[in-house]
Design a protein around this motif. Structure first.
Motif, PDB file in Angstrom:
ATOM      1  N   GLU A 190      -0.573   4.085  -7.021  1.00 42.04           N
ATOM      2  CA  GLU A 190       0.094   4.548  -5.802  1.00 42.04           C
ATOM      3  C   GLU A 190       1.347   5.367  -6.131  1.00 42.04           C
ATOM      4  OE1 GLU A 190       1.484   2.378  -1.861  1.00 42.04           O
ATOM      5  OE2 GLU A 190      -0.130   1.361  -2.984  1.00 42.04           O
ATOM      6  N   GLY A 191       1.551   6.430  -5.379  1.00 46.76           N
ATOM      7  CA  GLY A 191       2.755   7.237  -5.588  1.00 46.76           C
ATOM      8  C   GLY A 191       2.581   8.335  -6.619  1.00 46.76           C
ATOM      9  N   THR A 192       1.426   8.382  -7.267  1.00 50.73           N
ATOM     10  CA  THR A 192       1.211   9.450  -8.247  1.00 50.73           C
ATOM     11  C   THR A 192       0.078  10.350  -7.789  1.00 50.73           C
ATOM     12  OG1 THR A 192      -0.363   8.187  -9.544  1.00 50.73           O
ATOM     13  CG2 THR A 192       1.930   8.003 -10.198  1.00 50.73           C
ATOM     14  N   THR A 193       0.183  11.605  -8.207  1.00 51.19           N
ATOM     15  CA  THR A 193      -0.810  12.595  -7.793  1.00 51.19           C
ATOM     16  C   THR A 193      -2.154  12.358  -8.489  1.00 51.19           C
ATOM     17  OG1 THR A 193      -1.306  14.954  -7.744  1.00 51.19           O
ATOM     18  CG2 THR A 193      -0.074  14.180  -9.634  1.00 51.19           C
ATOM     19  N   ASP A 194      -3.194  12.997  -7.951  1.00 47.97           N
ATOM     20  CA  ASP A 194      -4.492  13.008  -8.632  1.00 47.97           C
ATOM     21  C   ASP A 194      -4.533  14.235  -9.566  1.00 47.97           C
ATOM     22  OD1 ASP A 194      -4.913  15.263  -7.068  1.00 47.97           O
ATOM     23  OD2 ASP A 194      -5.826  14.083  -5.459  1.00 47.97           O
TER      24      ASP A 194
END
Ligand code: BGP
Length: 469
Positions: A45-49
């Motif tokens: 959560e909170g990080t980009t793909d």
């Protein structure tokens, strides 16, 4: 040994930088690319793909021009298996071949030596659905993929790396996103997958030598020196265990085609021994690497484990030791500082690692990753004052030169990363590059490229062939 008179870096030393396809390219579903296990993984959560990443797929010309401006002699990057074979095997995707044709031509146009990682974590999802590396058919798919790469790019690519950090996929695959969440008996299964990857790697090395007699190929594990937490004999033994399980299992197999005895004893003890088919050991013994590539970020420290389950530490980070009850447990090293992400910083350990590897195998070495992940600040006037990164790299290069002065044969240094890209599990905010990519975790902004202070510093390191650090 201080080596008051250090040996200079060899004249043809390959100064460069590193990236991997899924972390830098973006264009995750363009031009016929199939999904990889990474595309299908859950992100913290909170990080980009990885869908857009640094958009290198569309901006590679600009990026390579910047690498050339820094004076890169080599550029280490990976080919996305799913661009060449969207389903892992079957039909070749012409557009994928075309992209890497253009990329390789562009790199060479600037006089840069391409160093290609064949497979960097991004297994085609279509293969994963059929069991991934648990299924021996993946060995054939990998061999066929290698054949296609050698056929199409072998006239221009001289250096090949078989598999990036196979050891990290086995020990920390959950953090990286390569482990199939449906595995029933994960540890045992992972060591079966490990065996299949060994066979695939051996086949790739043999095929490369047969198809491209002038090319060179080698493995690219993550190898680091392992310290005992104290001089207590049991701690030393634990360090010995972990070094065998984490490091030598992988290199003994790549170089000698045999299972390291301590690692094998561990597999037996835990009930993780893989099924080895007739003919496998012959394939493994007949393949030889031309060099050893390895990645180094930090050393590791371990202590004895009495067998308590609490000795397992699941931080979900590939550079924090997990531990195995009764075998070893992770410990922190009071002599080392940590980076913002808790990874210990150990340049002297880098020298020790270089010595240890060369001592054991006597093959030329190339460092394919080393670097500092940090939260950079973009200041007024497009300035990124990443002095901490300069310091990290300076200290590591210094220790590499000391290792060369110790007689270790090192022919290249490709730090992570040539340009900002998305970290394996900590997003784009954890940056490693010499070039800043203007985007945030979820706001893509203009993705423009900005030279960091480390860019100018590294440029003069290269132009002085390592004399001006
Ligand atoms: C290595 C991988 C790279 C890279 C690097 C930094 O394990 O080969 O792909 O990402 O580590 O790790 P991270 O991105 O987790 O900070």
């Amino acid at each position: 040994m201080k080596h008051e008179r250090r040996k200079p870096f060899p004249n043809d030393f390959l100064w460069g930088g590193s990236t991997s396809a899924y972390q830098v390219e973006g264009a995750w579903n363009e031009d016929g690319k199939g999904p990889s296990v990474i595309d299908m993984a859950k992100y913290p959560e909170g990080t980009t793909d990885f869908k857009v990443a640094s958009d290198h797929y569309h901006r590679y010309k600009e990026d390579i021009a910047l690498f050339a401006e820094m004076g890169f002699k080599a550029y280490r990057f990976s080919i996305a298996w799913t661009r060449i074979y969207p389903n892992g095997d079957g039909e070749v995707n012409r557009k994928g071949i075309e992209f890497y044709d253009q990329l390789i031509n562009e790199i060479r146009k600037h006089g840069i030596e391409p160093i290609v990682t064949i497979y960097h974590f991004d297994l085609p999802y279509a293969l994963q659905e059929k069991g991934g590396w648990s299924n021996r058919a993946t060995i054939d798919a990998y061999e066929n993929y290698c054949k296609t790469l050698f056929e199409h790019f072998g006239d221009r690519v001289k250096y090949w790396l078989t598999i990036n950090e196979q050891n990290m996929m086995i020990l920390h695959g959950e953090a990286i996103g390569t482990v199939d969440p449906n595995l029933k008996n994960p540890k045992k299964e992972l060591y079966q997958q490990n065996h299949h990857m060994f066979v695939a790697q051996a086949k790739a090395m043999a095929l490369c030598h047969q198809m491209l007699p002038d090319a060179k190929i080698g493995p690219a594990p993550n190898i680091v020196t392992i310290y005992p937490a104290s001089s207590k004999p049991e701690d030393v033994l634990a360090a010995n265990n972990y070094a065998a399980i984490r490091n030598w299992l992988y290199l003994d197999m790549a170089v000698y085609g045999r299972y390291n005895n301590i690692a094998w004893a561990y597999l037996e003890e835990k009930g993780y021994t893989p099924t080895i088919l007739e003919g496998d050991m012959e394939i493994l013994q007949n393949a030889k690497p031309d060099f050893i590539a390895f990645n180094y970020y930090t050393s590791q420290t371990v202590a004895a484990s009495e067998g308590n389950e609490e000795d397992v530490n699941q931080t979900g980070d590939q550079h924090i030791t997990v531990g195995e009850p009764g075998v070893y447990k992770g410990a922190s090293n009071p002599h080392l500082k940590k980076n913002e992400f808790g990874w210990e910083i150990d340049p002297v350990g880098f020298r020790t690692t270089l010595r240890e590897i060369y001592d054991r195998y006597h093959l030329p070495l190339i460092v394919t990753e080393n670097g500092l992940g940090a939260i950079d600040q973009l200041e007024e006037g497009d300035v990124i004052n990443d002095t901490y990164r300069i310091e990290f790299l300076r200290n590591h290069i210094e220790q590499m030169q000391l290792a060369i002065s110790d007689g270790v044969e090192v022919f290249g240094f490709c730090p992570w990363s040539a340009i900002d890209l998305v970290s394996t599990h900590q997003g784009i905010s954890k940056r490693y590059g010499f070039i800043y990519v203007n985007r945030d975790e979820f706001d893509l902004k203009d993705l423009r490229r900005i030279r960091k202070q480390s860019f100018y510093w590294y440029k003069q390191v290269i132009s002085s062939n390592g004399a001006n650090l």
